[in-house]
Design an enzyme around this catalytic site. Structure first.
Site, short mmCIF file in Angstrom:
data_model
loop_
_atom_site.label_atom_id
_atom_site.label_comp_id
_atom_site.label_asym_id
_atom_site.label_seq_id
_atom_site.Cartn_x
_atom_site.Cartn_y
_atom_site.Cartn_z
N CYS A 82 0.83 -1.20 0.00
CA CYS A 82 0.00 0.00 0.00
C CYS A 82 0.87 1.25 0.00
O CYS A 82 1.61 1.48 -0.97
CB CYS A 82 -1.00 -0.03 1.16
SG CYS A 82 -2.29 1.21 0.96
N HIS A 179 -4.08 -4.87 -0.27
CA HIS A 179 -3.78 -5.32 1.09
C HIS A 179 -3.82 -6.84 1.18
O HIS A 179 -4.90 -7.40 1.38
CB HIS A 179 -4.78 -4.71 2.07
CG HIS A 179 -4.58 -3.25 2.28
ND1 HIS A 179 -3.72 -2.76 3.24
CD2 HIS A 179 -5.06 -2.18 1.63
CE1 HIS A 179 -3.70 -1.44 3.18
NE2 HIS A 179 -4.51 -1.06 2.21
N GLU A 181 -3.02 -8.70 3.53
CA GLU A 181 -3.48 -9.14 4.86
C GLU A 181 -5.00 -9.07 4.99
O GLU A 181 -5.56 -9.59 5.94
CB GLU A 181 -2.80 -8.29 5.95
CG GLU A 181 -3.34 -6.88 6.17
CD GLU A 181 -2.88 -5.84 5.14
OE1 GLU A 181 -2.33 -6.23 4.09
OE2 GLU A 181 -3.09 -4.63 5.38
#
Lengths: 201, 251
Positions: A82, A179, A181
């Site tokens: 990011c 992202h 995650e």
């Protein structure tokens, strides 16, 4: 294998470190503000949200910028996530200047809806190792600015008011705008690929 | 092309998910992170945790919830409900919430939106707007569980919150909320047309058709509650039906 998340003072890195721990069978993940730890690790990750300017400033102040630069010169694996991808580039329209490890600016998105928020489909460019098996997969984005590389690099794009760079890879330096995650299975796959890529580097 | 999102909303109090009608007869229906994980496995695109006992906000359970959610969940989540100061919001985001939703605090001190966007980026700032119908194509912003009219026109307020830094709007029609008769498509469509940020339609979802209607008027995402709480295993079917109806969905 040791993975370090560069802690430059910008918010929460635990989401990323937990996701890496899930993906990285046996890899030890630490969050550290210490340039020495960042120099030594097998893989260094820059993550975080917010402004590129604040991120770059945090990295400079802590001495982490220099440690990351040295890694890149020595071809040792660095991944940006990011704003951590954006900070690898140069000037940002948002204000601030990145580390210049990739050439190109960071520009404001031009689309009907900004921020670009939600799941979008990756189209691979070339054969980037970190994106192995991820062509056509959906991953999660949440950003208003994006990188515009001046070199042609292996990576991925998504479509949102035109093509947006979703990932780039050059040797042992790589970054993703999305992202991992928060990208469910596809995100876990990306992180597994990243770990394999940094092991082979 | 960015996919349309299905977002289950979990009402939380004292660290537990509860279900009830307008704060009465609250029934404990489970652990928030366990439920969220299950929804994520069934294909929910994102989650919202709403602390419905706003007055006691800031007590330990929500902190623990956010920490657990941040490390265990594999999809993004928003935390809202009684976020009244920059300190609250900052704490939630620093603990790992992907976004924070502010409602009444934004009405009372709109600068909060700008402060949050400057520190965390607009993508982390959701402005929740509760709107009550006051005429054809006209809504008024209400707060305090819809008890307090604020004298603000919904569309004008939506434009202002975006100007001030909100990166997303969660628009709840108070008249439709809990009815399961469908979203208020009129106000939703007007807000979607007016603003440049993504809009999450909220309040009234009862069937898959209602979600499609919200997308039709421009919503990027649909907030759902009862239809997924009753049958989380139905999420894949809901998303498939929407895809068959021509909407880009993550399957």
């Amino acid at each position: 294998m040791k993975i370090v998340l560069a802690d430059y003072g910008a918010g929460n890195l635990r989401s990323v470190s937990s996701a890496l721990a899930r993906a990285g069978a046996g890899a030890e993940t630490v969050i550290s503000p210490d340039p020495e730890v960042v120099r030594e690790a097998d893989l260094a990750v820059i993550a975080g949200v917010g402004h590129l300017g604040a991120c770059a400033e945090g990295l400079q102040k802590t001495g982490l910028a220099e440690a990351l630069r040295e890694r890149v010169v020595a071809d040792r694996p660095v991944l940006g996530i990011c704003v951590g991808l954006q900070v690898l580039f140069e000037e940002s329209e948002e204000g601030g200047k990145g580390l210049g490890l990739f050439r190109g600016p960071v520009v404001r998105l031009k689309a009907r809806r900004v921020p670009h928020m939600g799941w979008n489909t990756l189209s691979l460019r070339g054969t980037p190792s970190i994106l192995d098996g991820l062509d056509g997969e959906d991953v999660y984005f949440a950003h208003s600015y994006s990188v515009r590389p001046l070199e042609e690099l292996p990576g991925a794009e998504v479509e949102h008011g035109g093509p947006i760079v979703a990932a780039v890879e050059r040797g042992a330096l790589a970054g993703v705008q999305f992202h991992p995650e928060r990208s469910a299975r596809a995100g876990a796959r990306l992180l597994k690929n990243v770990i394999a890529w940094s092991r082979s580097a | 092309m960015v996919k349309k999102r299905l977002i289950p909303c979990l009402d939380v109090t004292k660290g537990r998910v509860v279900k009830g009608v307008r704060f009465v007869e609250l029934r404990d229906i489970g652990d928030p992170v366990e439920m969220a994980t299950r929804y994520s496995e069934y294909g929910a695109d994102e989650l919202v945790f709403l602390d419905i006992t706003a007055t006691v906000f800031g007590h330990a359970p929500i902190v623990e919830l956010v920490e657990r959610a941040a490390t265990e969940l594999e999809i993004p989540f928003t935390v809202g409900g009684g976020v009244s100061t920059l300190g609250h919001a900052r704490r939630l985001l620093r603990l790992g919430a992907d976004k924070v939703a502010v409602n009444r605090a934004a009405v009372e001190r709109p600068e909060l939106l700008t402060e949050l966007a400057e520190e965390f980026g607009a993508q982390a700032v959701v402005c929740a707007i509760d709107s009550k119908k006051v005429g054809p194509g006209k809504g008024e912003v209400v707060t305090h569980g819809a008890r307090k009219p604020r004298g603000l026109d919904t569309i004008e307020w939506a434009l202002e919150v975006v100007e001030r830094g909100a990166g997303e709007i969660m628009l709840t029609s108070i008249d439709a909320d809990g009815t399961r008769a469908g979203y208020d498509l009129e106000i939703t469509g007007l807000v979607c047309d007016a603003v440049s940020v993504p809009v999450i339609a909220s309040g009234g979802a009862g069937t898959v058709k209602h979600l499609a209607e919200a997308f039709e008027v421009g919503a990027e995402a649909a907030l759902v509650a009862s239809i997924v709480h009753e049958a989380p295993e139905g999420i894949p079917e809901i998303k498939r039906e929407l895809e068959e109806a021509g909407w880009p969905m993550r399957i």
